[in-house]
Motif scaffolding. Structure first.
Motif, PDB file in Angstrom:
ATOM      1  N   CYS A  56       2.087  -3.121   7.468  1.00 32.21           N
ATOM      2  CA  CYS A  56       1.996  -2.276   6.123  1.00 32.21           C
ATOM      3  C   CYS A  56       1.798  -0.930   6.291  1.00 32.21           C
ATOM      4  CB  CYS A  56       0.886  -2.980   5.184  1.00 32.21           C
ATOM      5  SG  CYS A  56      -0.729  -2.455   6.107  1.00 32.21           S
ATOM      6  N   LYS A 135       5.755  -2.365   4.153  1.00 34.71           N
ATOM      7  CA  LYS A 135       5.496  -2.610   2.929  1.00 34.71           C
ATOM      8  C   LYS A 135       4.117  -2.075   2.439  1.00 34.71           C
ATOM      9  CE  LYS A 135       2.973  -6.997   4.023  1.00 34.71           C
ATOM     10  NZ  LYS A 135       3.264  -6.907   5.417  1.00 34.71           N
ATOM     11  N   THR A 145       6.721   4.513  -1.263  1.00 39.12           N
ATOM     12  CA  THR A 145       8.015   3.794  -1.405  1.00 39.12           C
ATOM     13  C   THR A 145       9.114   4.479  -0.487  1.00 39.12           C
ATOM     14  OG1 THR A 145       8.901   5.129  -3.182  1.00 39.12           O
ATOM     15  CG2 THR A 145       7.637   3.017  -3.764  1.00 39.12           C
TER      16      THR A 145
END
Length: 284
Positions: A56, A135, A145
């Motif tokens: 992540c 992510k 993003t």
């Protein structure tokens, strides 16, 4: 410290518990920006380790601006260009640009003039940028993003392994490194043959990816798979000796102090592989 200890030892569930406690403590203290000195570095590394384990993005915001190694001209302009693969807008292009300049700056001819503070900031930003391609973390109110092609995933993972082993000098036996090895192996299994084998230039990039994976997989079951794939690509593109393979790898990314010995060991395994035609392989 507890987050790092559990991550390095492969006890990831315990590290998650400690990470949650760390985030609460940091918020009480006014955020990671309010930290100073060694504690700030420990917290940053804990965040990076956790992000790597769970694939992540970092939980804490970027603390340092990107240094000039990101924007200055590459020291060696003869290397293969990642924008030929993915276009100028790919985040991997910028990452490779900085990683190449950092590697060249750490080599013997340039080490005397190295700005160590800039090198340290480059390492931090490279780690942050690589993790930012993952992510968003579940607890992030404003997730970063980034859009990139699925074909970029193996190159991104290999670049991260290179950063850890060649630049940060993490031990290849670390469970954190093995986590990335498994991820790299998994990303390639469903992709080969395919896009990465559709041209000679892509195959040279693939050789570098497999080489880094093979280095990091030393002593692991995946090592044999990486060696076998390297052998197959070498036969396809007509590489019959170690020097030719080394020349291709140097066209992508190379640090002599780290890579030379690793190539020697990997080549010995390639020669001993049952897929290689014995002495014919060496002498062709």
């Amino acid at each position: 410290m507890l987050v790092n200890k559990e991550n390095l030892n492969g006890r990831y569930e315990l590290s998650e518990i400690h990470k949650q406690g760390l985030e609460k403590m940091i918020r009480v203290r006014g955020g990671v920006q309010a930290l100073r000195g060694v504690f700030r570095r420990v917290v940053t590394w804990s965040d990076f380790c956790y992000a790597n384990v769970w694939s992540c993005q970092p939980s804490f915001p970027r603390l340092l601006p990107r240094p000039s190694m990101y924007t200055c001209q590459e020291i060696d302009s003869t290397l293969l260009r990642p924008d030929h693969l993915f276009g100028n807008s790919s985040p991997v292009v910028t990452i490779f640009h900085a990683l190449r300049n950092l590697s060249q700056s750490l080599s013997s001819p340039h080490i005397a003039s190295l700005n160590r503070m800039e090198a340290s900031n480059t390492i931090y930003n490279l780690e942050y940028d690589l993790l930012s391609l993952n992510k968003p973390p579940p607890t992030s109110p404003e997730p970063l993003t980034c859009t990139y092609f699925v074909e970029e995933v193996p190159l991104k993972i290999a670049a991260h392994i290179y950063l850890w082993l060649a630049i940060r000098e993490l031990p290849p036996t670390s469970e954190l490194v093995y986590r990335l090895v498994q991820r790299l192996h998994g990303s390639l299994i469903g992709m080969l043959p395919g896009w990465w084998t559709s041209s000679r230039e892509k195959q040279v990039w693939l050789l570098w990816i497999l080489f880094i994976g093979g280095i990091a997989a030393a002593g692991r079951a995946e090592r044999l798979w990486f060696v076998g794939e390297i052998v197959g690509i070498c036969k396809t593109v007509g590489i019959w000796d170690k020097e030719a393979l080394g020349g291709c790898l140097k066209d992508v990314l190379w640090q002599d102090a780290f890579c030379s010995e690793k190539l020697d060991l990997l080549w010995q395994e390639m020669v001993l592989s049952s897929d290689i035609g014995g002495n014919n392989w060496i002498t062709q």
